[in-house]
Motif scaffolding. Structure first.
Motif, PDB file in Angstrom:
ATOM      1  N   TYR A  16       0.816  -1.215   0.000  1.00 20.67           N
ATOM      2  CA  TYR A  16       0.000   0.000   0.000  1.00 20.67           C
ATOM      3  C   TYR A  16       0.851   1.267   0.000  1.00 20.67           C
ATOM      4  CZ  TYR A  16       0.985  -0.868   4.933  1.00 20.67           C
ATOM      5  OH  TYR A  16       1.614  -1.154   6.113  1.00 20.67           O
ATOM      6  N   TYR A  20       3.381   6.201  -6.957  1.00 19.63           N
ATOM      7  CA  TYR A  20       2.085   6.174  -7.635  1.00 19.63           C
ATOM      8  C   TYR A  20       2.311   5.915  -9.122  1.00 19.63           C
ATOM      9  CZ  TYR A  20      -2.191   7.934  -9.786  1.00 19.63           C
ATOM     10  OH  TYR A  20      -3.340   8.076 -10.554  1.00 19.63           O
ATOM     11  N   ARG A  24       4.443  -0.086  -9.618  1.00 25.52           N
ATOM     12  CA  ARG A  24       5.676   0.519  -9.107  1.00 25.52           C
ATOM     13  C   ARG A  24       6.786   0.667 -10.143  1.00 25.52           C
ATOM     14  NH1 ARG A  24       6.979  -1.820  -3.075  1.00 25.52           N
ATOM     15  NH2 ARG A  24       5.069  -1.148  -2.054  1.00 25.52           N
ATOM     16  N   ARG A  58      -6.213   6.169 -12.532  1.00 22.66           N
ATOM     17  CA  ARG A  58      -5.790   6.192 -11.125  1.00 22.66           C
ATOM     18  C   ARG A  58      -6.197   4.900 -10.418  1.00 22.66           C
ATOM     19  NH1 ARG A  58      -6.939  11.478  -7.628  1.00 22.66           N
ATOM     20  NH2 ARG A  58      -5.412  12.173  -9.169  1.00 22.66           N
ATOM     21  N   ALA A  59      -7.421   4.444 -10.685  1.00 27.06           N
ATOM     22  CA  ALA A  59      -7.907   3.230 -10.024  1.00 27.06           C
ATOM     23  C   ALA A  59      -7.092   2.005 -10.446  1.00 27.06           C
ATOM     24  CB  ALA A  59      -9.385   3.016 -10.347  1.00 27.06           C
ATOM     25  N   ARG A  61      -3.986   1.955 -11.537  1.00 26.16           N
ATOM     26  CA  ARG A  61      -2.664   2.047 -10.910  1.00 26.16           C
ATOM     27  C   ARG A  61      -2.739   1.657  -9.432  1.00 26.16           C
ATOM     28  NH1 ARG A  61      -2.126   7.127 -14.242  1.00 26.16           N
ATOM     29  NH2 ARG A  61      -0.475   6.749 -15.783  1.00 26.16           N
ATOM     30  N   ASN A  62      -3.762   2.160  -8.738  1.00 20.22           N
ATOM     31  CA  ASN A  62      -3.890   1.806  -7.327  1.00 20.22           C
ATOM     32  C   ASN A  62      -4.042   0.298  -7.148  1.00 20.22           C
ATOM     33  OD1 ASN A  62      -3.687   4.421  -6.372  1.00 20.22           O
ATOM     34  ND2 ASN A  62      -5.893   4.738  -6.238  1.00 20.22           N
ATOM     35  N   GLY A  65      -1.038  -2.118  -7.201  1.00 19.87           N
ATOM     36  CA  GLY A  65      -0.173  -2.262  -6.029  1.00 19.87           C
ATOM     37  C   GLY A  65      -0.193  -3.668  -5.460  1.00 19.87           C
ATOM     38  N   GLU A 292     -13.202  -2.573  -5.404  1.00 19.67           N
ATOM     39  CA  GLU A 292     -12.188  -2.339  -6.441  1.00 19.67           C
ATOM     40  C   GLU A 292     -11.948  -3.565  -7.308  1.00 19.67           C
ATOM     41  OE1 GLU A 292      -8.767  -0.945  -4.302  1.00 19.67           O
ATOM     42  OE2 GLU A 292      -9.696   0.971  -3.813  1.00 19.67           O
TER      43      GLU A 292
END
Length: 320
Positions: A16, A20, A24, A58-59, A61-62, A65, A292
Motif C-alpha cells: 500500500y 504512484y 511501481r 488512477r484506479a 494504478r492503485n 499495487g 475495487e
C-alpha cells in the motif's frame, strides 16, 4: 538479457506504499531505451450514460499495487520486467469540456511515443480514448487490424450535433480508413443497446462474436477466429464492460450475461503470436466499483499483456 530499467529495491516495502505508478515501475517521460510506456488518459467527456471513467487510470494504478512481478508457471517466461524496460509515462493532459482538443493532444502524444519505437499501453478513460490511438497507430503502421473486446460494437453513426462519443469510435475509424474490418474481430457483444447495430457492423465486414456465441462455442473457437482474420499490425482495445458486471461492475454502461474474468484472461493470453502494436483498457469507472474488483481485473489484464510483450521479445521462452 536487456538490463531492466528499474530503481534499486523497487519491490521492497508494503504493497500500500511506494510510488504512484503502475506496479511501481519507474515514472518518467524520457523514452530513450524504453520498450513500453504505460500512459493514462483521464477523460470521460464522451460517455452517453454514467460518467466516472476519468478516474480509471488512477484506479488501475492503485489496484496494481497488489501485483508482484511473476510468471505463472516455472517453465514459462520470466516476469516481464526481466526483458522489457517499462515506464509509467503518467497521464496525458486533457481539457475538460473540449473533446476535440483533447483527442488532438492524445494523438500527438502517442505519435511521439511510437516515433521513439516505444509500445503504448494505455489506461482509459472512456472508449473515445481509442480513436486518437488508432489515428496515431495508422500513421505509424498503416491500416490496422482490430481485436476489440466489448459489450457494444461502438459502431453507431455520428449524430450531426454530437460527432464524437464513445459509441461512434469504430464507425469513425472505419470511415477514416484506420482499420480493416475484414481483418478485425469484435468479441463479447450483447445487450439491448447493441442489438440494433450488430447487423450494421457485420455488414461492414467485422467478424462479431457475441457473448452468447462465445458461451456456446468457447474461448478456443473465438481465438481461432482471431488468429485466422487478424493480420499485419494489430491494435487491441479492451472495454472492461465486455466482462459481466458480476466480475466488473465498475463501468459506465454495464450489460448482463457477459464474459467471466477467467474467459477474458484466457482471451488475452490467447493473443500470443499476433503482431500487436498498441493496447488499451478503457471504461473502468471506480465510483461503481465495490471492493475495487473491476480495477483489480483491469490491472491484472495489463500485466498479462506485458507478459505477451515480453514473450515477443524472447521468442525462445515458453508461455502457457
Amino acid at each position: 538479457m536487456v538490463e531492466p530499467l528499474l530503481p534499486a529495491e523497487w519491490q521492497r516495502g508494503p504493497r500500500y506504499g511506494g510510488p504512484y505508478t503502475f506496479a511501481r515501475v519507474p515514472a518518467g517521460r524520457d523514452l530513450q531505451g524504453v520498450d513500453v510506456a504505460i500512459i493514462g488518459v483521464p477523460m470521460d467527456m464522451a460517455v452517453m450514460y454514467r460518467s466516472g471513467a476519468r478516474f480509471g487510470p488512477r484506479a488501475i494504478r492503485n489496484a496494481s499495487g497488489q501485483l508482484r512481478p511473476h510468471a505463472l508457471r516455472a517453465d514459462e517466461i520470466e516476469e516481464p520486467y526481466a526483458s522489457l524496460r517499462v515506464i509509467d509515462y503518467g497521464d496525458i493532459e486533457v481539457f475538460p469540456g473540449y473533446i476535440e482538443k483533447s483527442l488532438e493532444v492524445i494523438e500527438e502524444t502517442v505519435e511521439e511515443v511510437l516515433s521513439a519505437g516505444v509500445f503504448p499501453l494505455v489506461l482509459g478513460g472512456d472508449h473515445s480514448t481509442t480513436l486518437p490511438l488508432l489515428r496515431a497507430g495508422a500513421k505509424r503502421h498503416g491500416r490496422l487490424s482490430l481485436v476489440h473486446f466489448d459489450a457494444h460494437p461502438d459502431f453507431w453513426p455520428q449524430p450531426a450535433d454530437h460527432p464524437v462519443h464513445h459509441g461512434t469510435v469504430f464507425r469513425i475509424a472505419l470511415e477514416e480508413g484506420l482499420i480493416d474490418p475484414a481483418a478485425s474481430v469484435q468479441i463479447g457483444i450483447r445487450g439491448s443497446l447493441s442489438a440494433g447495430i450488430v447487423g450494421e457492423a457485420r455488414a461492414a465486414g467485422f467478424n462479431v462474436i457475441t457473448a452468447d456465441e462465445l458461451a456456446r462455442d468457447g474461448v478456443a473457437k473465438a481465438l481461432a477466429s482471431v488468429h485466422l482474420r487478424a493480420r499485419g499490425p494489430v491494435y487491441v482495445s479492451l472495454d472492461v464492460d465486455c466482462v459481466d458486471p458480476a466480475y466488473a461492475p465498475g463501468t459506465g454502461t454495464p450489460e448482463i450475461a457477459g464474459l467471466t474474468s477467467r474467459e477474458i484472461l484466457a482471451l488475452v493470453r490467447g493473443l500470443r503470436g499476433l503482431d500487436i502494436v498498441g493496447f488499451d483498457v478503457v471504461e473502468v469507472a471506480p465510483a461503481y466499483d465495490p471492493a475495487e474488483i473491476t480495477a483489480l481485473l483491469a490491472a491484472n489484464l495489463v500485466y498479462e499483456f506485458l507478459l505477451l510483450l515480453a514473450e515477443s521479445r524472447a521468442p525462445n521462452a515458453k508461455m502457457k
